[in-house]
Design a protein around this motif. Structure first.
Motif, PDB file in Angstrom:
ATOM      1  N   ASN A 123       0.860  -1.181   0.000  1.00 34.51           N
ATOM      2  CA  ASN A 123       0.000   0.000   0.000  1.00 34.51           C
ATOM      3  C   ASN A 123       0.899   1.235   0.000  1.00 34.51           C
ATOM      4  O   ASN A 123       1.713   1.424   0.914  1.00 34.51           O
ATOM      5  CB  ASN A 123      -0.919   0.017   1.225  1.00 34.51           C
ATOM      6  CG  ASN A 123      -1.956   1.111   1.147  1.00 34.51           C
ATOM      7  OD1 ASN A 123      -1.652   2.277   0.903  1.00 34.51           O
ATOM      8  ND2 ASN A 123      -3.213   0.752   1.369  1.00 34.51           N
ATOM      9  N   TYR A 126       0.343   4.303   0.627  1.00 29.27           N
ATOM     10  CA  TYR A 126       0.197   5.237   1.749  1.00 29.27           C
ATOM     11  C   TYR A 126       1.150   4.855   2.882  1.00 29.27           C
ATOM     12  O   TYR A 126       1.807   5.721   3.477  1.00 29.27           O
ATOM     13  CB  TYR A 126      -1.236   5.249   2.265  1.00 29.27           C
ATOM     14  CG  TYR A 126      -1.456   6.264   3.367  1.00 29.27           C
ATOM     15  CD1 TYR A 126      -1.771   7.587   3.066  1.00 29.27           C
ATOM     16  CD2 TYR A 126      -1.316   5.911   4.705  1.00 29.27           C
ATOM     17  CE1 TYR A 126      -1.941   8.530   4.070  1.00 29.27           C
ATOM     18  CE2 TYR A 126      -1.485   6.847   5.717  1.00 29.27           C
ATOM     19  CZ  TYR A 126      -1.799   8.158   5.398  1.00 29.27           C
ATOM     20  OH  TYR A 126      -1.957   9.087   6.392  1.00 29.27           O
ATOM     21  N   ASP A 127       1.243   3.562   3.183  1.00 28.65           N
ATOM     22  CA  ASP A 127       2.119   3.109   4.266  1.00 28.65           C
ATOM     23  C   ASP A 127       3.585   3.325   3.931  1.00 28.65           C
ATOM     24  O   ASP A 127       4.413   3.442   4.844  1.00 28.65           O
ATOM     25  CB  ASP A 127       1.879   1.626   4.545  1.00 28.65           C
ATOM     26  CG  ASP A 127       0.472   1.363   5.048  1.00 28.65           C
ATOM     27  OD1 ASP A 127      -0.112   2.268   5.666  1.00 28.65           O
ATOM     28  OD2 ASP A 127      -0.049   0.254   4.801  1.00 28.65           O
ATOM     29  N   ARG A 182      -5.333   8.515   1.111  1.00 28.45           N
ATOM     30  CA  ARG A 182      -5.597   7.104   1.414  1.00 28.45           C
ATOM     31  C   ARG A 182      -6.439   6.459   0.320  1.00 28.45           C
ATOM     32  O   ARG A 182      -6.196   5.310  -0.070  1.00 28.45           O
ATOM     33  CB  ARG A 182      -6.289   6.976   2.772  1.00 28.45           C
ATOM     34  CG  ARG A 182      -5.389   7.292   3.967  1.00 28.45           C
ATOM     35  CD  ARG A 182      -6.089   6.941   5.269  1.00 28.45           C
ATOM     36  NE  ARG A 182      -5.267   7.294   6.424  1.00 28.45           N
ATOM     37  CZ  ARG A 182      -5.348   8.438   7.084  1.00 28.45           C
ATOM     38  NH1 ARG A 182      -6.242   9.359   6.692  1.00 28.45           N
ATOM     39  NH2 ARG A 182      -4.570   8.682   8.120  1.00 28.45           N
ATOM     40  N   ALA A 241      -4.242   5.939  -2.710  1.00 27.35           N
ATOM     41  CA  ALA A 241      -3.323   4.818  -2.508  1.00 27.35           C
ATOM     42  C   ALA A 241      -4.050   3.481  -2.547  1.00 27.35           C
ATOM     43  O   ALA A 241      -3.518   2.486  -3.062  1.00 27.35           O
ATOM     44  CB  ALA A 241      -2.588   4.989  -1.183  1.00 27.35           C
ATOM     45  N   ALA A 242      -5.269   3.429  -2.001  1.00 26.05           N
ATOM     46  CA  ALA A 242      -6.024   2.170  -1.992  1.00 26.05           C
ATOM     47  C   ALA A 242      -6.316   1.690  -3.408  1.00 26.05           C
ATOM     48  O   ALA A 242      -6.370   0.483  -3.668  1.00 26.05           O
ATOM     49  CB  ALA A 242      -7.322   2.350  -1.210  1.00 26.05           C
ATOM     50  N   ALA A 258      -3.228  -0.272  -4.454  1.00 26.53           N
ATOM     51  CA  ALA A 258      -2.701  -1.134  -3.397  1.00 26.53           C
ATOM     52  C   ALA A 258      -2.960  -2.608  -3.695  1.00 26.53           C
ATOM     53  O   ALA A 258      -4.115  -3.049  -3.685  1.00 26.53           O
ATOM     54  CB  ALA A 258      -3.319  -0.760  -2.051  1.00 26.53           C
ATOM     55  N   ALA A 274      -5.131  -4.231  -1.123  1.00 23.56           N
ATOM     56  CA  ALA A 274      -6.580  -4.023  -1.161  1.00 23.56           C
ATOM     57  C   ALA A 274      -7.288  -5.022  -2.072  1.00 23.56           C
ATOM     58  O   ALA A 274      -8.507  -5.163  -1.996  1.00 23.56           O
ATOM     59  CB  ALA A 274      -6.883  -2.596  -1.621  1.00 23.56           C
ATOM     60  N   HIS A 323       6.034  -4.518   6.022  1.00 21.07           N
ATOM     61  CA  HIS A 323       4.772  -4.359   5.299  1.00 21.07           C
ATOM     62  C   HIS A 323       4.604  -5.476   4.276  1.00 21.07           C
ATOM     63  O   HIS A 323       3.499  -6.023   4.116  1.00 21.07           O
ATOM     64  CB  HIS A 323       4.736  -3.007   4.585  1.00 21.07           C
ATOM     65  CG  HIS A 323       4.820  -1.839   5.511  1.00 21.07           C
ATOM     66  ND1 HIS A 323       5.118  -0.559   5.079  1.00 21.07           N
ATOM     67  CD2 HIS A 323       4.664  -1.731   6.859  1.00 21.07           C
ATOM     68  CE1 HIS A 323       5.121   0.266   6.108  1.00 21.07           C
ATOM     69  NE2 HIS A 323       4.854  -0.423   7.195  1.00 21.07           N
TER      70      HIS A 323
END
Length: 451
Positions: A158, A160-161, A208, A211-212, A215, A218, A243
Motif C-alpha cells: 500500500n 500510503y504506508d 488514502r 493509494a487504496a 494497493a 486491497a 509491510h
C-alpha cells in the motif's frame, strides 16, 4: 561525454543504447522491438525475445525510471519467451506517469493482448517485475485471469504506508523518486500533488483513497488463485519488509513464497539484472523456477527464504511458515564498555518459541539453566547504537561489507549495549528471524529544526 541534462537527452541516450542491444543476434533467437497501442491510443514501447517455444510468456514492466533493457539479462538467460515494456510516461512510451493508476492497469492488459497475438500457441502468461514493475505485476494479475503466476520483487502492498509510514513522510525516498521520474519521463501533476499533501499532512483522506486504488493489499482476494513469489530487502527504506511480510501472510494464494534479501531497495535483484547471479537458488533463478512450476509444489506452499548477506546464496530456508521447530532462548545483557546499568529491556517477538529473560550473571556463571521468566519477548531500554548519515548508502554497504550499523543514531554517548543469546548454560550462535518493535522511546531534540 556529459550526461544529458534534458528529458530529450535522456531519451536520445536510451534510444542509442536500445539500438545497440537490439542489434545483437544469436542463433535461433528471435528478438524484436515494437509498440503496443493501449486502450486510449497511448503507444507503449515493448521488446520481445524468444529463446524457445515455452508455453508461458513472461511479461515484465520496467522499474521506476529504468529504461526498457533493464531485464535484458534474465530475458536472454532464463526465460523461454519474454516481453518487457516501458510503462506509461517513461522514456519512449507515451502518456503521463500515473503511478500504477487505472490507466496503467489497462496498459498491462493491452500488453497481455499483444503477447498472445505475438505467440498464438501460448497457454498463459506470468507477470514479473522489480519495484514499480513488481507492484504493477501484482495489480495486473489481480485484474486479468490470464495471468497464471506472479513474481513481484521489492514491490509495495500500500503506497500510503510507504510514503507516510507511521504518519511520518518518507521525504528522502519520495524526493529521490520524484526527481528521477521527472528526469526520465512525464510525471502527472497528480503525483506531485499527492506527495505535497503527504508532506504537509493535508487531504490525507483523499491520499488514502488514492493509494487504496493502487494497493495490491486491497485486492489480495483477487490473487487467491495465483501463485505469488515476493522478495523484500531487509534494509529497504522505501517499501518496508515488515509491510511486505504482512501482505504475504494475508495472501490466500494456493502457493506463495517470500525471499528476504540484504541491503536497500532492490539491491538483491541488481546482481542478476547485471548478469552476476550464478547461484541456482538466487532470486532470478528462483523466479524462473517459480514461473516454470518447479517451486510451486504442495510441499513449498508457504516457503520463506533468507539470502546470505555476502554472496546472495540461500542462507536459511523454511519450506513451510511458521516452522514447526521451536527453540527456547536465554538472553542476557552484555555491555560494550564494561559498564552495567539497570532498566535494560529489549523487545523482539519470536515465532519459534519462548524467549527467556535472565539478567543474573552470577546465576549464569553458576550454570543455572532454569530461567527466571518466560515470555514471547525480551525488553531493553538504556542502550546506545551508532548510525551512519547516508541512509541508502549505508544499507547498501552493510549488505556488501557486513559492517555493523544501526538506524537510531546515537541514543546515548555514555554506554553501549549488546544482547547475548544462548540455550541453557551453553553459548551458541543463533539467528533470530522476525520483525522488531520499538516501545517506550523518548526523543529529546538537541536543537530546533524546520522541515
Amino acid at each position: 561525454c556529459p550526461l544529458p541534462s534534458t528529458m530529450g537527452g535522456w531519451r536520445m541516450m536510451c534510444v542509442l543504447l536500445v539500438g545497440v542491444m537490439a542489434s545483437e543476434e544469436e542463433g535461433g533467437v528471435l528478438f524484436e522491438r515494437g509498440t503496443v497501442e493501449s486502450f486510449d491510443g497511448t503507444m507503449l514501447k515493448v521488446a520481445a525475445r524468444e529463446n524457445n517455444e515455452a508455453k508461458t510468456a513472461v511479461i515484465m514492466p520496467n522499474s521506476w525510471a529504468m529504461p526498457s533493457f533493464e531485464y535484458h539479462v534474465p530475458m536472454a538467460r532464463l526465460f523461454g519467451r519474454s516481453v518487457e515494456y516501458e510503462t506509461r510516461g517513461f522514456y519512449m512510451s507515451g502518456g503521463e506517469i500515473g503511478l500504477a493508476g487505472p490507466a496503467d492497469l489497462q496498459d498491462v492488459r493491452a500488453v497481455i493482448d499483444w503477447t498472445f497475438r505475438r505467440w498464438p500457441d501460448l497457454e498463459d502468461v506470468a507477470l514479473c517485475g522489480v519495484s514499480y514493475g513488481g507492484g504493477l505485476s501484482l495489480l495486473g494479475a489481480a485484474f486479468d485471469s490470464r495471468v497464471a503466476k506472479v513474481v513481484a520483487y521489492s514491490a509495495w502492498p500500500n503506497l500510503y504506508d510507504e510514503l507516510n509510514p507511521n504518519e511520518s513522510p518518507n521525504r528522502m525516498w519520495a524526493s529521490l523518486l520524484l526527481r528521477l521520474g521527472a528526469a526520465t519521463g512525464d510525471e502527472s501533476s497528480e503525483v506531485w500533488r499527492i506527495w505535497n499533501d503527504v508532506r504537509t499532512h493535508e487531504n490525507l483522506t483523499y491520499v488514502r483513497e488514492w493509494a487504496a486504488e493502487r494497493a495490491p493489499a486491497a485486492v489480495s482476494d483477487k490473487l487467491a488463485d495465483v501463485p505469488v513469489l515476493l522478495l523484500s530487502n531487509l534494509d529497504d527504506g522505501l517499501f518496508f519488509s515488515q509491510h511486505t511480510f504482512t501482505f504475504w501472510e494475508s495472501l490466500q494464494s494456493p502457493q506463495k513464497a517470500i525471499i528476504f534479501g540484504a541491503g536497500t531497495h532492490a539491491q538483491s535483484e541488481v546482481r542478476g539484472l547485471l548478469g552476476f547471479e550464478f547461484q541456482e537458488d538466487g532470486p532470478w533463478h528462483r523466479a524462473r523456477d517459480w514461473i516454470e512450476g518447479k517451486s510451486c509444489s504442495v510441499a513449498q506452499q508457504r516457503r520463506v527464504t533468507f539470502l546470505d548477506v555476502e554472496n546472495g546464496d540461500m542462507k536459511l530456508d523454511f519450506p513451510q511458515w511458521p516452522p514447526d521447530a521451536k527453540t527456547d532462548l536465554v538472553a542476557r545483557p552484555r555491555w560494550g564498555n564494561g559498564k552495567k546499568k539497570k532498566n535494560l529491556f529489549f523487545f523482539a517477538s519470536s515465532p519459534f518459541g519462548d524467549l527467556v529473560f535472565d539478567d543474573d550473571d552470577d546465576a549464569r556463571k553458576a550454570g543455572r539453566k532454569r530461567p527466571s521468566t518466560t515470555s514471547k519477548s525480551i525488553h531493553f531500554g538504556s542502550s546506545s547504537v551508532s548510525s551512519g548519515r547516508l541512509p541508502i548508502v549505508k544499507s547498501a554497504l552493510k549488505a556488501v561489507t557486513k559492517l555493523p550499523r544501526a538506524d537510531l543514531g546515537e541514543a546515548s554517548r555514555e554506554s553501549t549495549s549488546l544482547v547475548f543469546l544462548a540455550t541453557g548454560a551453553q553459548q551458541d550462535d543463533y539467528i533470530i528471524c522476525g520483525i522488531p518493535e520499538l516501545r517506550g522511546l523518548a526523543v529529546v531534540p538537541l536543537r530546533q529544526s524546520s522541515f
